[in-house]
Motif scaffolding. Sequence first.
Motif, PDB file in Angstrom:
ATOM      1  N   TYR A  56      55.121   3.184  80.116  1.00 46.33           N
ATOM      2  CA  TYR A  56      56.536   3.251  79.717  1.00 46.33           C
ATOM      3  C   TYR A  56      57.254   1.907  79.883  1.00 46.33           C
ATOM      4  O   TYR A  56      57.968   1.476  78.967  1.00 46.33           O
ATOM      5  N   PRO A  57      57.107   1.210  81.013  1.00 47.70           N
ATOM      6  CA  PRO A  57      57.757  -0.108  81.125  1.00 47.70           C
ATOM      7  C   PRO A  57      57.292  -1.094  80.058  1.00 47.70           C
ATOM      8  O   PRO A  57      58.106  -1.852  79.509  1.00 47.70           O
ATOM      9  N   VAL A 248      66.940   2.933  77.212  1.00 42.78           N
ATOM     10  CA  VAL A 248      66.218   3.438  78.386  1.00 42.78           C
ATOM     11  C   VAL A 248      65.897   4.919  78.204  1.00 42.78           C
ATOM     12  O   VAL A 248      64.772   5.373  78.439  1.00 42.78           O
ATOM     13  N   CYS A 396      54.440  -8.416  77.483  1.00 45.02           N
ATOM     14  CA  CYS A 396      55.068  -8.243  78.803  1.00 45.02           C
ATOM     15  C   CYS A 396      55.383  -9.595  79.432  1.00 45.02           C
ATOM     16  O   CYS A 396      56.461  -9.791  80.015  1.00 45.02           O
ATOM     17  N   PHE A 424      66.525   1.953  87.016  1.00 45.52           N
ATOM     18  CA  PHE A 424      65.682   1.312  86.018  1.00 45.52           C
ATOM     19  C   PHE A 424      65.777  -0.209  86.119  1.00 45.52           C
ATOM     20  O   PHE A 424      64.757  -0.905  86.154  1.00 45.52           O
ATOM     21  N   TRP A 425      66.979  -0.742  86.156  1.00 45.49           N
ATOM     22  CA  TRP A 425      67.146  -2.192  86.168  1.00 45.49           C
ATOM     23  C   TRP A 425      66.708  -2.817  87.490  1.00 45.49           C
ATOM     24  O   TRP A 425      66.314  -3.984  87.536  1.00 45.49           O
ATOM     25  N   TRP A 428      62.507  -2.401  86.802  1.00 49.53           N
ATOM     26  CA  TRP A 428      61.832  -2.703  85.548  1.00 49.53           C
ATOM     27  C   TRP A 428      61.545  -4.196  85.340  1.00 49.53           C
ATOM     28  O   TRP A 428      60.429  -4.562  84.930  1.00 49.53           O
ATOM     29  N   TYR A 431      58.510  -5.063  87.234  1.00 50.83           N
ATOM     30  CA  TYR A 431      57.340  -4.419  86.642  1.00 50.83           C
ATOM     31  C   TYR A 431      56.820  -5.242  85.470  1.00 50.83           C
ATOM     32  O   TYR A 431      55.619  -5.469  85.332  1.00 50.83           O
ATOM     33  N   ILE A 432      57.754  -5.647  84.608  1.00 50.46           N
ATOM     34  CA  ILE A 432      57.370  -6.336  83.397  1.00 50.46           C
ATOM     35  C   ILE A 432      56.827  -7.727  83.705  1.00 50.46           C
ATOM     36  O   ILE A 432      55.967  -8.248  82.991  1.00 50.46           O
ATOM     37  N   CYS A 436      52.871  -4.907  85.140  1.00 48.33           N
ATOM     38  CA  CYS A 436      52.283  -4.569  83.838  1.00 48.33           C
ATOM     39  C   CYS A 436      51.239  -5.586  83.367  1.00 48.33           C
ATOM     40  O   CYS A 436      50.153  -5.186  82.926  1.00 48.33           O
TER      41      CYS A 436
END
Length: 449
Positions: A56-57, A248, A396, A424-425, A428, A431-432, A436
Amino acid sequence: MGVSRGEFSSRIGFIMAAAGSAVGLGNVWGFPTQTASNGGAAFVLVYLVLAFSLAYPAFMAEILIGRYGQANAVSSMEKMAKKAWQKKFAFLVGFGGIICAALILSFYGILAGWMMSFAVESAALIAGAQGVADWVTGGSVMRNLFFTTLFMFLTVFIIQRGVEDGIEKWSKRLMPMMIGLLILLIVYVLTLEGAQEGLSAYLNPDITRVLEPNLLLSALGQAFFSLSLGTSVMVIYGSYISKRENMVTIGAQVTLIDVSIAFLAGLLIIPSMYVAQAQGVQIFADDGSLLAGPALVFTVLPSLFEGMGNLGLFVGLAFFVLMSIAALTSSISMLEGPVSFVVERHNADRKKATLVIGMVILAISCAIISNIDLMLGLVATISTEYGQPIIAMLCCVYAGWIWQRNSLLEEIQNGYPEVGESFFWKIWPWYIKFVCPVAIGAVFIHSVL
């Protein structure tokens, strides 16, 4: 840029189109096969977790790049670049995704043609046309050329009509039809002898297996592949979304639909395998490994349908129509990537560009068919095991390291003004940047080794 781009007319239009792209043979065929080969319910559990925590990310990165750029995959990525080397990197990633999508479509069309041929076989047997039924499943070069061409024609027909009248309209028609057929088939199969054993294998995980490295990497690879990551598809679809939409939420909804349909497909295929086993069809080897592997849908399931007598002809027809629809909802997104690039970068007419690109991809398909034993596996490996993970990883990296954080936040705030304070912020962007790329890199290394 003098070309009118078009736009999805509604949120549900984008969700159906993006979910349709994600929900293809990778879900309805690949996911159940992976599940049966990797511990059943343990694989399902890991897949569901990884789809939301990692796929998802990465999916969000691609649709946000597209929504920000409001252009084809290459131009959207180039708009973020501030330096000359960044523009070159953007072109490499964007165009690489387009080439990857075209290569996938070249062999995907052959597989989809097989699905259509088995659907025609069932219809022919119902009509008493035994000669037609024998020809369409005979595996001849002419059979492969005919059905691959037919499938490509359908894909070209939809893409020529643009975003709203083509992609969106047909996604809204095909997705509900596919889900309805899937549910009806599940309900029927679960009434058959052996289905409950398959249901138990599918839904009761062996927790001791969830940390097996091969299972983890296979589940992660399936999650990334099923969301159409690394093919420029989600970048171009993201570019057709209104700036007013909450990305989102939309991303989460598409991911949920994708994994739900994969789960439903497993709910059909895994019990079907055990039903076939109860009818005397050998499914597993003595060591517990799956015998049919990727050929499961063409070997085990037809045997199951034959064991149902005349009713099996109608069940088989419904199943292979379902598979053909799943293939078509994905193929239109794969063709849109290269078409949008040619139309926007070269001011080409959409109908002509679609026809020419469709014919070029069909020519590649014909080359594969001419030496199918060697070429099919080679093209599939290059595009899905090498191309997709590399492009997804670079997307990514691009979103995490090159796209400026403030600009990224502003883009998400379109449609979600309070995102800066959201959970989320908070996670995320990290993560990115880190998680990821490392996770996708692990999948790539695993597939190579």
